[in-house]
Write an enzyme that holds these catalytic residues in place. Structure first.
Site, PDB file in Angstrom:
ATOM      1  N   THR A   1     -10.647 -32.667   9.550  1.00 15.80           N
ATOM      2  CA  THR A   1     -11.257 -33.687  10.413  1.00 15.80           C
ATOM      3  C   THR A   1     -10.677 -33.652  11.828  1.00 15.80           C
ATOM      4  OG1 THR A   1      -9.643 -35.281   9.536  1.00 15.80           O
ATOM      5  CG2 THR A   1     -11.838 -35.273   8.546  1.00 15.80           C
TER       6      THR A   1
ATOM      7  N   ASP B   1      -2.627 -40.223  14.437  1.00 15.40           N
ATOM      8  CA  ASP B   1      -2.521 -39.037  13.606  1.00 15.40           C
ATOM      9  C   ASP B   1      -1.483 -38.054  14.148  1.00 15.40           C
ATOM     10  OD1 ASP B   1      -4.359 -40.082  11.915  1.00 15.40           O
ATOM     11  OD2 ASP B   1      -6.002 -38.747  12.455  1.00 15.40           O
TER      12      ASP B   1
ATOM     13  N   SER C   1     -14.177 -30.476  15.313  1.00 16.87           N
ATOM     14  CA  SER C   1     -14.693 -30.368  16.686  1.00 16.87           C
ATOM     15  C   SER C   1     -15.284 -28.994  16.953  1.00 16.87           C
ATOM     16  CB  SER C   1     -13.571 -30.648  17.686  1.00 16.87           C
ATOM     17  OG  SER C   1     -13.061 -31.956  17.522  1.00 16.87           O
TER      18      SER C   1
ATOM     19  N   ASP D   1     -12.961 -17.794  21.822  1.00 18.64           N
ATOM     20  CA  ASP D   1     -11.907 -18.441  22.600  1.00 18.64           C
ATOM     21  C   ASP D   1     -10.631 -18.606  21.788  1.00 18.64           C
ATOM     22  OD1 ASP D   1     -13.697 -18.604  24.637  1.00 18.64           O
ATOM     23  OD2 ASP D   1     -13.850 -20.787  24.656  1.00 18.64           O
TER      24      ASP D   1
ATOM     25  N   ASN E   1      -1.807 -29.964   9.517  1.00 13.19           N
ATOM     26  CA  ASN E   1      -3.211 -29.919   9.918  1.00 13.19           C
ATOM     27  C   ASN E   1      -3.732 -28.497  10.100  1.00 13.19           C
ATOM     28  OD1 ASN E   1      -4.156 -32.527   9.899  1.00 13.19           O
ATOM     29  ND2 ASN E   1      -4.377 -32.704  12.107  1.00 13.19           N
TER      30      ASN E   1
END
Length: 284
Positions: free
Chosen positions: A182, A67, A187, A171, A141
């Site tokens: 994705t 990716d 995450s 953060d 992305n």
């Protein structure tokens, strides 16, 4: 479709075995191929970006890698509006549709014009220091604003269309497209979205706010993220990254305007398999 431009991650195909196999197969079946010569960007903050000169009059870009390679290729071909298709040499490969075991079948479909093209939304981020606006940088992305050194909580003020929305102690912050949902967004606990959707996802990273969640915004909205001051009015320094490649430094008082770009990334699809079915396989 007969004219193919090939971009390869040389770390994942170091002897160019798979690249040459694809080129030889296409040329044996009437195609014309050119393999990209890659040049590493020597910029201080762009050490991970690889550039290549994209020729005119080609119909498709075949990308060998994962990716990350797809993201870099999308940036390389953006101005040429060239559709891309990925051959997965990585691990999960959400964006790289073709597996090595299916390469010849996939190339036959390209040669026979058996494909569809999906237009994927991109982001444009424009840095602002006072009244001065910088040059816009693109991402397929996500655009991530996060710490680049010490472990501390940062303050972010978020505006939408010049109206204050919220503030985060976190953060960092991710502004993601559906294609990027994705990636880091997932995450960080953000939702997975069909890549054909037209929305912006705003997801805090490890927020200290009790009920911080992803905020979903329209493709027509303009998100402004302002870097606040730290404890005692200290200047905070962070880094904005675009698809994990291009980077720029930011500090307290700086802003970045993020909108849906006018340009899109064109993704070639040769499979009729639904996004949800692909997702199910990848998440097993």
């Amino acid at each position: 479709m007969k004219r193919f431009f090939i971009i390869t991650n040389r770390n994942k195909d170091p002897k160019m075995k798979e690249t040459l196999r694809i080129r030889e197969y296409l040329e044996a079946h009437g195609g014309q191929c050119k393999v990209a010569e890659m040049e590493k960007n020597s910029g201080e903050n762009d050490s991970s970006e690889y550039l290549c000169e994209v020729p005119d009059n080609y119909e498709c870009c075949i990308v060998l890698g994962g990716d990350g390679t797809m993201l870099q290729a999308a940036g390389n071909v953006r101005e040429k509006n060239l559709p891309i298709i990925g051959v997965n040499l990585g691990t999960l490969g959400y964006m790289a549709e073709v597996e090595l075991s299916e390469v010849e079948e996939a190339m036959d479909k390209l040669l026979n014009d058996e494909y569809e093209i999906e237009d994927r939304m991109m982001l444009q981020g424009v840095p602002c220091q006072g009244e001065d606006k910088g040059v816009g940088t693109y991402a397929l992305n996500d655009i991530v604003i996060a710490r680049c050194s010490s472990l501390q909580v940062y303050n972010f003020n978020v505006f939408v269309n010049d109206m204050p929305l919220t503030s985060y102690q976190a953060d960092g912050i991710i502004v993601s497209t559906p294609t990027g949902s994705t990636a880091y967004n997932m995450s960080a606990g953000g939702p997975i979205v069909d890549p054909k959707a037209q929305i912006l996802l705003l997801t805090p990273i490890c927020s200290h706010n009790a009920y911080a969640r992803t905020i979903v915004l329209s493709e027509h909205d303009r998100v402004t993220i302002e870097i606040g001051k730290g404890r005692g009015g200290n200047i905070q320094k962070l880094e904005a990254s675009f698809d994990g490649g291009k980077r720029m430094m930011m500090q307290s008082g700086d802003k970045i305007d993020i909108t849906a770009a006018k340009e899109v990334t064109r993704i070639l699809k040769i499979s009729k398999e639904s996004f949800l079915n692909i997702l199910r396989k990848k998440l097993v």
